[in-house]
Scaffold this active site. Sequence first.
Site, PDB file in Angstrom:
ATOM      1  N   LYS A   1       0.817  -1.187   0.000  1.00 45.94           N
ATOM      2  CA  LYS A   1       0.000   0.000   0.000  1.00 45.94           C
ATOM      3  C   LYS A   1       0.869   1.263   0.000  1.00 45.94           C
ATOM      4  CE  LYS A   1      -2.899  -2.452   3.312  1.00 45.94           C
ATOM      5  NZ  LYS A   1      -3.335  -2.437   4.720  1.00 45.94           N
ATOM      6  N   GLY A   2       2.124   1.076   0.285  1.00 49.07           N
ATOM      7  CA  GLY A   2       3.007   2.217   0.551  1.00 49.07           C
ATOM      8  C   GLY A   2       3.146   3.219  -0.571  1.00 49.07           C
TER       9      GLY A   2
ATOM     10  N   PHE B   1      14.730   3.712   9.656  1.00 52.64           N
ATOM     11  CA  PHE B   1      13.338   3.337   9.387  1.00 52.64           C
ATOM     12  C   PHE B   1      12.495   4.594   9.251  1.00 52.64           C
ATOM     13  CE2 PHE B   1       9.065   1.816  10.226  1.00 52.64           C
ATOM     14  CZ  PHE B   1       9.034   0.693   9.409  1.00 52.64           C
TER      15      PHE B   1
ATOM     16  N   ASP C   1      14.686  -1.201  -0.594  1.00 45.53           N
ATOM     17  CA  ASP C   1      15.532  -1.558   0.540  1.00 45.53           C
ATOM     18  C   ASP C   1      16.509  -2.645   0.070  1.00 45.53           C
ATOM     19  OD1 ASP C   1      16.323  -1.608   3.239  1.00 45.53           O
ATOM     20  OD2 ASP C   1      14.803  -3.056   3.791  1.00 45.53           O
TER      21      ASP C   1
ATOM     22  N   GLU D   1       7.256   2.595  -6.740  1.00 47.04           N
ATOM     23  CA  GLU D   1       7.443   2.039  -5.402  1.00 47.04           C
ATOM     24  C   GLU D   1       7.816   3.142  -4.415  1.00 47.04           C
ATOM     25  OE1 GLU D   1       6.751   0.078  -3.270  1.00 47.04           O
ATOM     26  OE2 GLU D   1       8.077  -1.647  -3.093  1.00 47.04           O
ATOM     27  N   ASP D   2       7.425   2.955  -3.176  1.00 49.95           N
ATOM     28  CA  ASP D   2       7.741   3.949  -2.149  1.00 49.95           C
ATOM     29  C   ASP D   2       9.221   3.945  -1.782  1.00 49.95           C
ATOM     30  OD1 ASP D   2       7.608   1.446  -0.995  1.00 49.95           O
ATOM     31  OD2 ASP D   2       6.126   1.973   0.521  1.00 49.95           O
TER      32      ASP D   2
ATOM     33  N   LYS E   1      17.281   3.222  -0.293  1.00 52.93           N
ATOM     34  CA  LYS E   1      18.263   2.919   0.772  1.00 52.93           C
ATOM     35  C   LYS E   1      19.383   2.113   0.133  1.00 52.93           C
ATOM     36  CE  LYS E   1      15.338   2.375   4.883  1.00 52.93           C
ATOM     37  NZ  LYS E   1      14.817   1.363   5.844  1.00 52.93           N
TER      38      LYS E   1
END
Length: 177
Positions: A47-48, A155, A106, A102-103, A134
């Site tokens: 959902k990000g 985070f 990682d 995409e948010d 990141k």
Amino acid sequence: MHELDSKATPRTMISEQKLAQRVAELAEEIDRDYADSDRLLAVGVLKGSVFFMVDLLKHLQVPVAVDFFQTSSYGDSTEPGEVRIRKDIDLPVRGADVLLIEDIVDTGYTLRTILDLLRFRKARSVRLCALLDKTSRREVEVPIHYRGFEIDDVFVVGYGLDYDERYRNIPYIGRMD
Ligand code: 5GP
């Protein structure tokens, strides 16, 4: 008004204003690059990515179809790197110019999995647009064509990103200490 515990209020890392400015810049680039595309398909990862995706797409002049994947949530999989697709997209991919949105990237496993799937389905082209990167955490390579911000290994929440389903609706990117 946001119902946040004052002790848990995330510290601002990227302000609302900076986000808006960067999103507009990315949209300008995307609009230019896809000006000749007759089948642009924007695919978000639930959902990000939703807040970022809506803001980004509202800037575009080029016609765009919209769809969503949902993958297993972070830390949910039995093996690191084993990504489950919980919701597939509905629209056909063959021959489409897919812009995957995409948010945050990682380890890269989520997007690697989706990128491979889209290529397997014979998209005409696939590009990735990620708000946050990141880089230091990367375990598998993913080519990010449109990148909002590179961030350290902290985070973050807000602007779609959650901590246990909270904080998605705060309008800035904040860090949880
Ligand atoms: P990857 O497969 O690249 O390791 O993970 C990507 C997903 O991990 C993101 O879509 C997001 O759901 C989650 N994630 C990674 N870092 C963060 C973070 O700092 N904050 C939040 N809220 N989610 C994160």
